[in-house]
Design a protein around this motif. Structure first.
Motif, mmCIF file in Angstrom:
data_model
loop_
_atom_site.group_PDB
_atom_site.id
_atom_site.type_symbol
_atom_site.label_atom_id
_atom_site.label_comp_id
_atom_site.label_asym_id
_atom_site.label_seq_id
_atom_site.Cartn_x
_atom_site.Cartn_y
_atom_site.Cartn_z
ATOM 1 N N ARG A 5 -4.182 6.847 1.039
ATOM 2 C CA ARG A 5 -4.078 7.829 2.134
ATOM 3 C C ARG A 5 -3.603 9.140 1.504
ATOM 4 N N ARG A 6 -4.506 10.126 1.379
ATOM 5 C CA ARG A 6 -4.182 11.365 0.688
ATOM 6 C C ARG A 6 -3.320 12.295 1.540
ATOM 7 N N SER A 7 -2.481 13.041 0.850
ATOM 8 C CA SER A 7 -1.551 13.952 1.517
ATOM 9 C C SER A 7 -2.257 14.919 2.459
ATOM 10 N N ASN A 8 -3.361 15.505 1.992
ATOM 11 C CA ASN A 8 -4.055 16.521 2.789
ATOM 12 C C ASN A 8 -4.752 15.950 4.014
ATOM 13 N N ASP A 9 -4.876 14.621 4.076
ATOM 14 C CA ASP A 9 -5.497 13.989 5.236
ATOM 15 C C ASP A 9 -4.491 13.672 6.339
ATOM 16 N N ARG A 10 -3.205 13.885 6.059
ATOM 17 C CA ARG A 10 -2.179 13.623 7.069
ATOM 18 C C ARG A 10 -2.243 14.646 8.198
ATOM 19 N N GLY A 11 -1.673 14.277 9.341
ATOM 20 C CA GLY A 11 -1.502 15.263 10.400
ATOM 21 C C GLY A 11 -0.506 16.320 9.973
ATOM 22 N N ALA A 186 2.224 -4.226 0.936
ATOM 23 C CA ALA A 186 3.098 -3.155 0.476
ATOM 24 C C ALA A 186 2.509 -1.803 0.848
ATOM 25 N N TRP A 187 3.381 -0.859 1.080
ATOM 26 C CA TRP A 187 2.990 0.545 1.239
ATOM 27 C C TRP A 187 3.768 1.353 0.203
ATOM 28 N N VAL A 188 3.060 2.166 -0.563
ATOM 29 C CA VAL A 188 3.658 3.052 -1.558
ATOM 30 C C VAL A 188 3.563 4.472 -1.047
ATOM 31 N N GLN A 189 4.686 5.192 -0.983
ATOM 32 C CA GLN A 189 4.704 6.595 -0.562
ATOM 33 C C GLN A 189 5.275 7.441 -1.689
ATOM 34 N N VAL A 190 4.445 8.322 -2.247
ATOM 35 C CA VAL A 190 4.913 9.200 -3.313
ATOM 36 C C VAL A 190 5.616 10.398 -2.683
ATOM 37 N N VAL A 191 6.849 10.587 -3.080
ATOM 38 C CA VAL A 191 7.670 11.643 -2.508
ATOM 39 C C VAL A 191 7.556 12.927 -3.328
ATOM 40 N N GLY A 207 -0.085 8.307 -0.032
ATOM 41 C CA GLY A 207 0.387 6.953 0.222
ATOM 42 C C GLY A 207 -0.705 5.962 -0.119
ATOM 43 N N ALA A 208 -0.346 4.697 -0.234
ATOM 44 C CA ALA A 208 -1.328 3.650 -0.514
ATOM 45 C C ALA A 208 -0.896 2.347 0.119
ATOM 46 N N ALA A 209 -1.846 1.672 0.786
ATOM 47 C CA ALA A 209 -1.623 0.350 1.358
ATOM 48 C C ALA A 209 -2.141 -0.698 0.387
ATOM 49 N N LEU A 210 -1.327 -1.721 0.130
ATOM 50 C CA LEU A 210 -1.717 -2.807 -0.761
ATOM 51 C C LEU A 210 -1.722 -4.117 0.021
ATOM 52 N N SER A 211 -2.864 -4.780 0.007
ATOM 53 C CA SER A 211 -2.998 -6.096 0.622
ATOM 54 C C SER A 211 -3.744 -6.998 -0.345
ATOM 55 N N GLU A 212 -3.456 -8.296 -0.268
ATOM 56 C CA GLU A 212 -4.069 -9.292 -1.158
ATOM 57 C C GLU A 212 -3.782 -8.973 -2.629
ATOM 58 N N GLU A 213 -2.605 -8.408 -2.873
ATOM 59 C CA GLU A 213 -2.134 -8.137 -4.232
ATOM 60 C C GLU A 213 -0.855 -8.937 -4.445
ATOM 61 N N ARG A 214 -0.612 -9.390 -5.661
ATOM 62 C CA ARG A 214 0.590 -10.158 -5.941
ATOM 63 C C ARG A 214 1.681 -9.315 -6.600
ATOM 64 N N GLU A 215 1.396 -8.030 -6.841
ATOM 65 C CA GLU A 215 2.414 -7.153 -7.400
ATOM 66 C C GLU A 215 2.054 -5.701 -7.124
ATOM 67 N N VAL A 226 9.487 7.876 -5.531
ATOM 68 C CA VAL A 226 8.608 7.026 -4.747
ATOM 69 C C VAL A 226 9.427 6.090 -3.862
ATOM 70 N N LEU A 227 8.855 5.763 -2.718
ATOM 71 C CA LEU A 227 9.361 4.701 -1.850
ATOM 72 C C LEU A 227 8.301 3.603 -1.784
ATOM 73 N N VAL A 228 8.760 2.344 -1.879
ATOM 74 C CA VAL A 228 7.852 1.203 -1.794
ATOM 75 C C VAL A 228 8.370 0.279 -0.691
ATOM 76 N N PHE A 229 7.482 -0.043 0.251
ATOM 77 C CA PHE A 229 7.807 -0.912 1.385
ATOM 78 C C PHE A 229 7.144 -2.266 1.172
ATOM 79 N N ASP A 230 7.940 -3.317 1.149
ATOM 80 C CA ASP A 230 7.472 -4.706 1.033
ATOM 81 C C ASP A 230 7.474 -5.269 2.454
ATOM 82 N N LEU A 231 6.284 -5.605 2.976
ATOM 83 C CA LEU A 231 6.131 -5.900 4.385
ATOM 84 C C LEU A 231 5.464 -7.249 4.626
ATOM 85 N N ALA A 232 5.873 -7.903 5.709
ATOM 86 C CA ALA A 232 5.248 -9.170 6.086
ATOM 87 C C ALA A 232 3.836 -8.932 6.623
#
Length: 232
Positions: A5-11, A186-191, A207-215, A226-232
């Protein structure tokens, strides 16, 4: 799978006193393709002019985190909490059954730059609560420091959701890996700065969404935060 999810594409809205960018749909910005990711509902990057801020308003049934990048953020709420938040500090407010609060730039001369993060709670009707913790640079440099978790592990603030938030400061050439359990996301947000997530290069605001990844594998390209969110 990594979805960027690119910065310039955000609202983006510039209200004069507030320059704000929304990773996910929020207020007057609505994009049905970007309504949040898992329990992560809001990431707003806000720059508030000196002496300005968000007047008293209400929330309920939401876990709200504030992460300051520069300047100071002054907080007041109907629970009697009052504080000033600076870089390296994390504030958690559980809105629960309902809370009124205000957030203002604590300086008359310098802007405040911070991230406002909303996470859906595991259940509704929680007792409102407030918590604030400091995480010095040396605890975040070259690693991912746990700053929010469901059990307050390692001195992190406690959030009422099966989610963990990590903060890191990476230099060029630094590499860190966060392992993910099966069926986690996981969601990665570069600050700040620039880094690589797997084969993708992300810059500040991306930002980047990670699914079906083990790391989550991060490599610093230059000085980055950076902020990294580990999510169910």
């Amino acid at each position: 799978m990594i979805t960027v999810r690119r910065s310039n594409d955000r609202g983006h809205f510039d209200h004069g006193w507030l320059d704000t960018r929304h990773t996910f749909s929020f207020a007057d910005y609505h994009d049905p393709r970007h309504m949040g990711f898992r329990a992560l509902r809001v990431i707003n990057e806000d720059r508030v002019a000196p002496g300005q801020g968000f007047g008293t308003h209400g929330h309920r049934d939401m876990e709200i985190l504030s992460y300051v990048l520069s300047g100071r953020l002054a907080h007041r709420d109907s629970m009697g909490s009052g504080s000033s938040l600076g870089p390296g500090e994390v504030q958690r407010m559980t809105a629960g059954t309902g809370v009124l609060h205000s957030e203002f730039n604590g300086s008359d001369s310098e802007p405040v730059h911070f991230l406002q993060i909303w996470i859906l709670p595991g259940r509704q009707g929680l007792l409102p609560g407030y918590e604030q913790r400091a995480f010095p640079e040396e605890e975040r440099r070259g690693r991912l420091r746990l700053v929010a978790s469901p059990d307050g592990a390692d001195g992190s603030v406690t959030i009422h959701q099966d989610a963990r938030v990590h903060a890191g400061l990476l230099g060029g050439g630094d590499q860190v890996v966060l392992s993910l359990e099966a069926d986690r996301h996981a969601w990665v947000q570069v600050v700040r700065g620039k880094l690589r997530v797997g084969d993708e290069t992300l810059s500040a605001g991306d930002g980047a969404a990670l699914s079906e990844e083990r790391e989550v594998r991060l490599a610093g390209v230059d000085a980055s935060e950076v902020l990294v969110f580990d999510l169910a």
